[in-house]
Each structure stands twice: as C-alpha cells, then as structure tokens.
Scaffold this active site. Structure first.
Site, mmCIF file in Angstrom:
data_model
loop_
_atom_site.group_PDB
_atom_site.id
_atom_site.type_symbol
_atom_site.label_atom_id
_atom_site.label_comp_id
_atom_site.label_asym_id
_atom_site.label_seq_id
_atom_site.Cartn_x
_atom_site.Cartn_y
_atom_site.Cartn_z
ATOM 1 N N LYS A 67 -9.047 11.864 -1.108
ATOM 2 C CA LYS A 67 -9.019 13.276 -0.661
ATOM 3 C C LYS A 67 -7.656 13.888 -0.940
ATOM 4 C CE LYS A 67 -6.334 12.404 3.253
ATOM 5 N NZ LYS A 67 -4.953 12.773 3.389
ATOM 6 N N VAL B 76 -2.416 3.554 -3.370
ATOM 7 C CA VAL B 76 -2.346 3.049 -1.984
ATOM 8 C C VAL B 76 -1.154 3.668 -1.246
ATOM 9 C CG1 VAL B 76 -1.982 0.940 -0.610
ATOM 10 C CG2 VAL B 76 -3.514 0.902 -2.586
ATOM 11 N N ALA C 20 -0.660 6.675 -0.209
ATOM 12 C CA ALA C 20 -0.323 7.775 -1.114
ATOM 13 C C ALA C 20 -0.637 9.139 -0.555
ATOM 14 C CB ALA C 20 -1.090 7.577 -2.427
ATOM 15 N N GLY C 21 -1.241 9.195 0.648
ATOM 16 C CA GLY C 21 -1.670 10.477 1.213
ATOM 17 C C GLY C 21 -3.048 10.886 0.722
ATOM 18 N N GLY D 133 -5.860 9.023 1.449
ATOM 19 C CA GLY D 133 -6.892 8.552 2.388
ATOM 20 C C GLY D 133 -7.752 7.404 1.897
ATOM 21 N N GLY D 134 -7.242 6.599 0.973
ATOM 22 C CA GLY D 134 -8.046 5.521 0.390
ATOM 23 C C GLY D 134 -8.642 4.570 1.421
ATOM 24 N N GLY D 135 -7.840 4.132 2.370
ATOM 25 C CA GLY D 135 -8.320 3.185 3.384
ATOM 26 C C GLY D 135 -9.410 3.807 4.248
ATOM 27 N N SER D 136 -9.200 5.045 4.696
ATOM 28 C CA SER D 136 -10.197 5.730 5.532
ATOM 29 C C SER D 136 -11.498 5.913 4.752
ATOM 30 C CB SER D 136 -9.684 7.111 5.956
ATOM 31 O OG SER D 136 -8.437 7.000 6.571
ATOM 32 N N SER D 137 -11.373 6.235 3.477
ATOM 33 C CA SER D 137 -12.560 6.413 2.649
ATOM 34 C C SER D 137 -13.315 5.089 2.518
ATOM 35 C CB SER D 137 -12.163 6.922 1.260
ATOM 36 O OG SER D 137 -13.283 6.936 0.416
ATOM 37 N N ASP E 201 -9.191 9.813 10.115
ATOM 38 C CA ASP E 201 -9.679 10.475 8.893
ATOM 39 C C ASP E 201 -11.038 9.958 8.435
ATOM 40 O OD1 ASP E 201 -7.675 12.272 8.515
ATOM 41 O OD2 ASP E 201 -6.582 11.091 7.010
HETATM 42 P P1 ATP Z 1 -3.736 8.657 4.678
HETATM 43 O O1 ATP Z 1 -3.777 9.763 3.669
HETATM 44 O O2 ATP Z 1 -4.981 8.560 5.518
HETATM 45 O O3 ATP Z 1 -2.466 8.596 5.456
HETATM 46 P P2 ATP Z 1 -2.904 6.813 2.718
HETATM 47 O O4 ATP Z 1 -3.581 7.207 1.444
HETATM 48 O O5 ATP Z 1 -1.509 7.295 2.908
HETATM 49 O O6 ATP Z 1 -3.811 7.302 3.899
HETATM 50 P P3 ATP Z 1 -3.984 4.165 2.489
HETATM 51 O O7 ATP Z 1 -4.015 3.985 1.007
HETATM 52 O O8 ATP Z 1 -5.267 4.476 3.155
HETATM 53 O O9 ATP Z 1 -2.898 5.264 2.869
HETATM 54 O O10 ATP Z 1 -3.339 2.820 3.115
HETATM 55 C C1 ATP Z 1 -2.289 2.753 4.014
HETATM 56 C C2 ATP Z 1 -1.965 1.294 4.343
HETATM 57 O O11 ATP Z 1 -3.117 0.665 4.917
HETATM 58 C C3 ATP Z 1 -1.575 0.481 3.138
HETATM 59 O O12 ATP Z 1 -0.236 0.126 3.261
HETATM 60 C C4 ATP Z 1 -2.482 -0.732 3.128
HETATM 61 O O13 ATP Z 1 -1.779 -1.948 3.110
HETATM 62 C C5 ATP Z 1 -3.311 -0.651 4.401
HETATM 63 N N1 ATP Z 1 -4.759 -0.845 4.145
HETATM 64 C C6 ATP Z 1 -5.627 -1.529 4.904
HETATM 65 N N2 ATP Z 1 -6.860 -1.483 4.410
HETATM 66 C C7 ATP Z 1 -6.805 -0.730 3.298
HETATM 67 C C8 ATP Z 1 -7.782 -0.313 2.344
HETATM 68 N N3 ATP Z 1 -9.063 -0.682 2.424
HETATM 69 N N4 ATP Z 1 -7.365 0.481 1.340
HETATM 70 C C9 ATP Z 1 -6.060 0.867 1.256
HETATM 71 N N5 ATP Z 1 -5.109 0.485 2.114
HETATM 72 C C10 ATP Z 1 -5.472 -0.302 3.137
#
Ligand code: ATP
Length: 286
Positions: free
Chosen positions: A11, A95, A97-98, A100-104, A136
């Site tokens: 996202k 990862v 990165a803002g 939302g990969g984990g939430s997705s 998220d």
């Molecule tokens: P948001 O935009 O919601 O803040 P983000 O994009 O900044 O999310 P993510 O990539 O979702 O951050 O991951 C944040 C941390 O969560 C990472 O440091 C990673 O080690 C951990 N993590 C746990 N499970 C996952 C997953 N399935 N995918 C990505 N990261 C994960």
C-alpha cells in the site's frame, strides 16, 4: 492437500495526518490509503498439524514472530477441524519500507484460510480478526481505497479514485515504525492535522493536491536522502511526491505512462546500489 496461491499487495499512504495520541500510547491517525500493484506471492497449504511460515527474504523471520504466524493462529481458532497450515511468502514488497508488507501478508493468510477451510466468515468478521493481528491488517481485507481513522482500523470507503501511476523508490535504509512515532513525539508533535480529507477524487491532480505526511519531518531530518528522492521525483516530472507511511519509501505520481517510463529510466541512472525502484499502479481505481 488443499492449497491456494494468492497475491499480497503493498500500500501507499496518499495522506497521513497524526491527529492525537491515546492513553495507551497508540497514535491516532487520519490517512488516505490505497493498495498498489507490487505484491508478495503467498502459498497456503492445509496440512495435518502444526504451523510453519517461511519467507525467501533474509529480513523476514521464519518463525512465530512472522506476523503471518499470528494471523494463522487467530483464524484457525474459528475452525472446528484439527488441521495445521504451512505458508510460504515470496517477498517482492520492500521490507520495513512503509508499504505495509507484513500487514498485507497477515490479511492474505486470513482471507486464504477462510476460503480453504470454508469458514464462511464475513468480510467484517475477517477485519475484526485482522485487527487483533495489527492495526493496518483490516485495510488489506477491506480491499479498496479507504480513509482510515483511529489507529488505522476505522475504515471509510473512498467514493471515487482515478487510476494512479506511481514511481516508487526505496533507498534501502531500515526505518522502524516505532522509532518514527517516538521521534515524532520527542520533537514536539503537532496534533490535529487537516480536519476534513475528501473522499472523492476525479483526477490525478485532485489526488496530487492532498498529498501530505506528518511523519516526513522526522524521517527527512534523520535521513536526508528521503528529501533528495522527493526533489528528484519532481525534477523528473512527478505531479507530486511523498513518503509513504513511516518510510523510507518515496512515491511520485505521474500523469501518463510515457512520463513514468522516462522518469524510471532516469531514476535508475541516478540511483545508488541499494535503492530499489518500481513502477506501479493503484489496484482499486473506481
Ligand atoms: P508499515 O507500513 O505497516 O509500517 P512496513 O512496510 O514499514 O509496515 P513491514 O515490511 O510490514 O514494514 O515489516 C516490518 C518488520 O516486521 C520487519 O522488520 C520484519 O522483520 C517484520 N516482519 C514480520 N513478519 C513479516 C512479514 N510477513 N513480512 C514483512 N515483514 C515482517
């Protein structure tokens, strides 16, 4: 063995206002969010017993600390069958990165298991289950552009959203969400934001006009490269440019595919080795 492969899209936050802070420490937000065409690929298998989660990205854990693991546990509690789940995540979304990969990933696993085990839970119920996993996660189950409020979980439908063409640049610096909010607070957080965010956008320019992210002032100060990428986006013809979420990924919105393609090529020449550069569209133009 029952199995399913699903895309798990990232996202961008087209707008993010920090409007307050709750007694429990969570920040209250108002954000315009949209899914994009950069997606992880998730394989879900129903197995005899146990939960395993693996991911091909070294920055993502392969154990119960993976957010998908928690999602599996939450949704399995709604099944009367005594089964296990095996999930493999092929990471394409940058990862931490803002985006939302984990939430997705958590949302995709909840949706996939609901389908595979024929749980027949409603979208609303799935979103409630998702909220237990992360703020998220409901957005990714909502499946459309949304105005998010509260800690991100109160979602309102956006009535109209044009097709958007994005150039995204991730400068490869790890930025932790909790660090950004902590710093925002320390540096004299301003709460309030814009009180009304429109929920109808006809043109790309309508969207370009409202881009804003309160968290940028924290991240750009610590990582000036974020500001430099924003400036470069504008030099390359973006209608507007912004950091998504807590960063560090920056996106630019471009008027057409030719301009986007040219900007991509020029950004690639400019990029340091650790930068990741993507072209993407929003998934939910309506
Ligand atoms: P948001 O935009 O919601 O803040 P983000 O994009 O900044 O999310 P993510 O990539 O979702 O951050 O991951 C944040 C941390 O969560 C990472 O440091 C990673 O080690 C951990 N993590 C746990 N499970 C996952 C997953 N399935 N995918 C990505 N990261 C994960």
């Amino acid at each position: 063995m029952q199995s399913l492969s699903l895309p798990s899209p990232g996202k961008v936050n087209l707008r993010l206002d920090v409007v307050g802070k709750r007694a429990d420490g969570y920040h209250e937000l108002r954000s315009l969010m949209e899914r994009v065409s950069i997606a992880d690929e998730i394989d879900i298998n129903i197995i005899e017993k146990g939960i395993t989660v693996t991911c091909d990205h070294e920055g993502v854990p392969n154990d119960e600390s993976n957010i998908a693991f928690k999602a599996i546990k939450e949704i399995l509690a709604y099944s009367s069958r005594n089964v296990g789940v095996e999930v493999h995540i092929k990471k394409n979304i940058p990862v931490a990165a803002g985006m939302g990969g984990g939430s997705s990933n958590a949302a995709t696993v909840i949706k996939g298991i609901n389908h595979l085990l024929k749980l027949k839970l409603t979208k609303d119920k799935l979103m409630k289950i998702g909220l237990k996993v992360g703020a998220d996660v409901p957005f990714f189950l909502f499946e459309g552009p949304a105005l998010a409020e509260g800690i991100g979980e109160q979602l309102k439908k956006v009535k109209s959203m044009p097709k958007l063409l994005f150039l995204l640049v991730n400068p490869g610096i790890p930025v932790r969400t909790d660090w950004v909010y902590g710093r925002y607070q320390l540096e004299g957080a301003k709460y309030g934001g814009q009180s009304e965010v429109p929920n109808l956008y006809r043109t790309k320019k309508d969207v370009a006009k409202i881009l804003h992210n309160d968290l940028e002032k924290v991240t750009i100060k610590e990582f000036p490269v974020i500001g430099e990428i924003k400036e470069e986006m504008l030099r390359l013809g973006a209608l507007a440019s912004m950091m998504t979420g807590s960063g560090p990924t920056v996106f630019g919105i471009f008027a057409d595919k030719v301009k986007l393609g040219k900007a991509f090529e020029r950004m690639e020449k400019k990029a340091s080795r650790d930068w990741k550069i993507f072209m993407a569209e929003n998934l939910d133009a309506a």
